[in-house]
Design a protein around this motif. Structure first.
Motif, PDB file in Angstrom:
ATOM      1  N   LEU A   1       0.835  -1.197   0.000  1.00  0.00           N
ATOM      2  CA  LEU A   1       0.000   0.000   0.000  1.00  0.00           C
ATOM      3  C   LEU A   1       0.871   1.248   0.000  1.00  0.00           C
ATOM      4  CD1 LEU A   1      -2.590  -1.142   2.685  1.00  0.00           C
ATOM      5  CD2 LEU A   1      -2.917  -1.070   0.209  1.00  0.00           C
ATOM      6  N   PRO A   2       0.380   2.336  -0.574  1.00  0.00           N
ATOM      7  CA  PRO A   2       1.140   3.593  -0.522  1.00  0.00           C
ATOM      8  C   PRO A   2       1.343   4.054   0.918  1.00  0.00           C
ATOM      9  CG  PRO A   2      -0.715   3.751  -2.058  1.00  0.00           C
ATOM     10  CD  PRO A   2      -0.871   2.457  -1.311  1.00  0.00           C
ATOM     11  N   GLY A   3       2.456   4.746   1.164  1.00  0.00           N
ATOM     12  CA  GLY A   3       2.706   5.314   2.476  1.00  0.00           C
ATOM     13  C   GLY A   3       3.284   4.351   3.487  1.00  0.00           C
ATOM     14  N   ILE A   4       3.720   3.171   3.029  1.00  0.00           N
ATOM     15  CA  ILE A   4       4.289   2.170   3.931  1.00  0.00           C
ATOM     16  C   ILE A   4       5.811   2.213   3.836  1.00  0.00           C
ATOM     17  CG2 ILE A   4       4.481  -0.330   4.410  1.00  0.00           C
ATOM     18  CD1 ILE A   4       1.730   0.860   5.098  1.00  0.00           C
ATOM     19  N   CYS A   5       6.483   2.158   4.964  1.00  0.00           N
ATOM     20  CA  CYS A   5       7.944   2.076   5.013  1.00  0.00           C
ATOM     21  C   CYS A   5       8.315   0.611   4.785  1.00  0.00           C
ATOM     22  CB  CYS A   5       8.455   2.552   6.380  1.00  0.00           C
ATOM     23  SG  CYS A   5      10.235   2.344   6.588  1.00  0.00           S
ATOM     24  N   TYR A   6       8.873   0.307   3.619  1.00  0.00           N
ATOM     25  CA  TYR A   6       9.165  -1.104   3.308  1.00  0.00           C
ATOM     26  C   TYR A   6      10.629  -1.361   3.000  1.00  0.00           C
ATOM     27  CZ  TYR A   6       8.719   0.558  -1.531  1.00  0.00           C
ATOM     28  OH  TYR A   6       8.857   1.247  -2.707  1.00  0.00           O
ATOM     29  N   GLY A   7      11.516  -0.388   3.126  1.00  0.00           N
ATOM     30  CA  GLY A   7      12.945  -0.513   2.877  1.00  0.00           C
ATOM     31  C   GLY A   7      13.470  -1.903   2.587  1.00  0.00           C
ATOM     32  N   GLY A   8      13.938  -2.611   3.611  1.00  0.00           N
ATOM     33  CA  GLY A   8      14.557  -3.920   3.440  1.00  0.00           C
ATOM     34  C   GLY A   8      13.591  -5.085   3.433  1.00  0.00           C
ATOM     35  N   SER A   9      12.295  -4.819   3.517  1.00  0.00           N
ATOM     36  CA  SER A   9      11.309  -5.904   3.475  1.00  0.00           C
ATOM     37  C   SER A   9      11.314  -6.550   2.094  1.00  0.00           C
ATOM     38  CB  SER A   9       9.910  -5.376   3.799  1.00  0.00           C
ATOM     39  OG  SER A   9       9.862  -4.901   5.124  1.00  0.00           O
ATOM     40  N   ASP A  10      11.149  -7.852   2.058  1.00  0.00           N
ATOM     41  CA  ASP A  10      11.249  -8.610   0.801  1.00  0.00           C
ATOM     42  C   ASP A  10       9.876  -8.767   0.157  1.00  0.00           C
ATOM     43  OD1 ASP A  10      12.374  -9.986  -1.279  1.00  0.00           O
ATOM     44  OD2 ASP A  10      12.645 -11.855  -0.167  1.00  0.00           O
ATOM     45  N   LEU A  11       9.448  -7.725  -0.526  1.00  0.00           N
ATOM     46  CA  LEU A  11       8.134  -7.706  -1.164  1.00  0.00           C
ATOM     47  C   LEU A  11       8.224  -8.088  -2.634  1.00  0.00           C
ATOM     48  CD1 LEU A  11       6.920  -4.302   0.285  1.00  0.00           C
ATOM     49  CD2 LEU A  11       6.336  -6.585   1.101  1.00  0.00           C
ATOM     50  N   PRO A  12       7.219  -8.803  -3.136  1.00  0.00           N
ATOM     51  CA  PRO A  12       7.208  -9.091  -4.572  1.00  0.00           C
ATOM     52  C   PRO A  12       6.789  -7.850  -5.357  1.00  0.00           C
ATOM     53  CG  PRO A  12       5.228  -9.946  -3.560  1.00  0.00           C
ATOM     54  CD  PRO A  12       6.080  -9.403  -2.442  1.00  0.00           C
ATOM     55  N   PRO A  13       7.212  -7.775  -6.620  1.00  0.00           N
ATOM     56  CA  PRO A  13       6.773  -6.664  -7.464  1.00  0.00           C
ATOM     57  C   PRO A  13       5.415  -6.974  -8.072  1.00  0.00           C
ATOM     58  CG  PRO A  13       8.221  -8.073  -8.717  1.00  0.00           C
ATOM     59  CD  PRO A  13       8.148  -8.661  -7.328  1.00  0.00           C
ATOM     60  N   THR A  14       4.741  -5.940  -8.546  1.00  0.00           N
ATOM     61  CA  THR A  14       3.515  -6.187  -9.298  1.00  0.00           C
ATOM     62  C   THR A  14       3.912  -6.760 -10.661  1.00  0.00           C
ATOM     63  OG1 THR A  14       3.480  -3.985 -10.312  1.00  0.00           O
ATOM     64  CG2 THR A  14       2.334  -4.236  -8.191  1.00  0.00           C
ATOM     65  N   GLU A  15       3.102  -7.625 -11.190  1.00  0.00           N
ATOM     66  CA  GLU A  15       3.403  -8.218 -12.500  1.00  0.00           C
ATOM     67  C   GLU A  15       3.384  -7.153 -13.589  1.00  0.00           C
ATOM     68  OE1 GLU A  15       4.788 -10.581 -15.261  1.00  0.00           O
ATOM     69  OE2 GLU A  15       4.695 -11.114 -13.135  1.00  0.00           O
ATOM     70  N   ALA A  16       2.457  -6.216 -13.498  1.00  0.00           N
ATOM     71  CA  ALA A  16       2.394  -5.137 -14.491  1.00  0.00           C
ATOM     72  C   ALA A  16       3.672  -4.303 -14.448  1.00  0.00           C
ATOM     73  CB  ALA A  16       1.172  -4.250 -14.247  1.00  0.00           C
ATOM     74  N   GLY A  17       4.196  -4.059 -13.263  1.00  0.00           N
ATOM     75  CA  GLY A  17       5.435  -3.299 -13.120  1.00  0.00           C
ATOM     76  C   GLY A  17       6.623  -4.017 -13.720  1.00  0.00           C
ATOM     77  N   VAL A  18       6.705  -5.329 -13.497  1.00  0.00           N
ATOM     78  CA  VAL A  18       7.794  -6.118 -14.076  1.00  0.00           C
ATOM     79  C   VAL A  18       7.719  -6.072 -15.593  1.00  0.00           C
ATOM     80  CG1 VAL A  18       8.778  -8.434 -14.347  1.00  0.00           C
ATOM     81  CG2 VAL A  18       8.054  -7.650 -12.089  1.00  0.00           C
ATOM     82  N   ALA A  19       6.527  -6.293 -16.145  1.00  0.00           N
ATOM     83  CA  ALA A  19       6.365  -6.312 -17.608  1.00  0.00           C
ATOM     84  C   ALA A  19       6.749  -4.972 -18.230  1.00  0.00           C
ATOM     85  CB  ALA A  19       4.923  -6.679 -17.971  1.00  0.00           C
ATOM     86  N   ALA A  20       6.308  -3.879 -17.628  1.00  0.00           N
ATOM     87  CA  ALA A  20       6.606  -2.553 -18.178  1.00  0.00           C
ATOM     88  C   ALA A  20       8.098  -2.234 -18.095  1.00  0.00           C
ATOM     89  CB  ALA A  20       5.802  -1.485 -17.443  1.00  0.00           C
ATOM     90  N   THR A  21       8.727  -2.551 -16.965  1.00  0.00           N
ATOM     91  CA  THR A  21      10.155  -2.271 -16.802  1.00  0.00           C
ATOM     92  C   THR A  21      10.982  -3.170 -17.717  1.00  0.00           C
ATOM     93  OG1 THR A  21       9.742  -1.652 -14.507  1.00  0.00           O
ATOM     94  CG2 THR A  21      12.022  -2.052 -15.122  1.00  0.00           C
ATOM     95  N   LEU A  22      10.604  -4.423 -17.815  1.00  0.00           N
ATOM     96  CA  LEU A  22      11.298  -5.367 -18.696  1.00  0.00           C
ATOM     97  C   LEU A  22      11.249  -4.884 -20.147  1.00  0.00           C
ATOM     98  CD1 LEU A  22      12.721  -8.113 -18.936  1.00  0.00           C
ATOM     99  CD2 LEU A  22      10.470  -9.152 -19.198  1.00  0.00           C
ATOM    100  N   GLU A  23      10.092  -4.447 -20.583  1.00  0.00           N
ATOM    101  CA  GLU A  23       9.942  -3.953 -21.952  1.00  0.00           C
ATOM    102  C   GLU A  23      10.820  -2.722 -22.190  1.00  0.00           C
ATOM    103  OE1 GLU A  23       6.603  -1.832 -24.741  1.00  0.00           O
ATOM    104  OE2 GLU A  23       5.928  -3.342 -23.312  1.00  0.00           O
TER     105      GLU A  23
END
Length: 179
Positions: free
Chosen positions: A14-36
């Motif tokens: 969620l927006p506004g969360i401090c997640y620094g070193g937490s091991d979160l997965p990326p959104t699939e849409a984000g991966v696809a767009a960045t990969l492209e």
């Protein structure tokens, strides 16, 4: 050496969360767009170094057949602040960090100087390897430190410059450093 620094895709949080070193997965849409975007620039053919955190590693694995994962590229760990809303972190703690950007350990985690030390060690080894170019998939804080270290000066000076830099690095954004 030319370094291409790519920030990870947007993580699933969620927006506004401090997640620094937490091991979160990326959104699939984000991966696809960045990969492209990175593939269009021919960067998939470069040696790829990546933070091992999932939001970076997922992209690195899809971009390169043999990415190198290095924990020194991970984002700063915010200790007890991790996965808390920034609004829920006591103002006095945030103010204490602002008063001592280099040495304060937010939430009992890492200090900016700790992170700068590990990022500088990675950068030193990478330069010693003699590569002409490399793609580094990492985090906004790590990117700011790499860019500041690239400018020169001592590690404390570079760490403070990075900590004071405004954060305007978007998800999937690319920054190029040239020697």
């Amino acid at each position: 050496m030319r370094l291409y620094l790519a920030r990870h895709p947007q993580p699933e949080t969620l927006p506004g969360i401090c997640y620094g070193g937490s091991d979160l997965p990326p959104t699939e849409a984000g991966v696809a767009a960045t990969l492209e975007a990175l593939s269009r620039q021919g960067l998939h053919e470069l040696p790829v170094f990546s933070s091992p955190l999932r939001r970076c590693a997922a992209l690195a694995r899809r971009l390169a057949h043999a990415p190198v994962f290095d924990a020194r590229l991970a984002e700063m760990h915010f200790g007890a602040w991790e996965m808390r809303s920034w609004d829920d972190i006591p103002r006095a703690e945030v103010d204490a960090w602002s008063a001592d950007l280099l040495h304060y350990r937010p939430g009992g985690g890492e200090s900016v100087l700790d992170v700068a030390g590990r990022v500088a060690a990675f950068l030193g080894e990478l330069r010693a390897a003699g590569l002409e170019q490399a793609l580094i998939i990492c985090h906004a804080g790590t990117i700011r430190l790499l860019a500041s270290l690239h400018q020169g000066g001592g590690i404390e000076e570079a760490a403070l410059r990075a900590a004071q830099a405004a954060h305007h690095i978007g998800y999937g954004e690319l920054l190029v450093l040239k020697d």
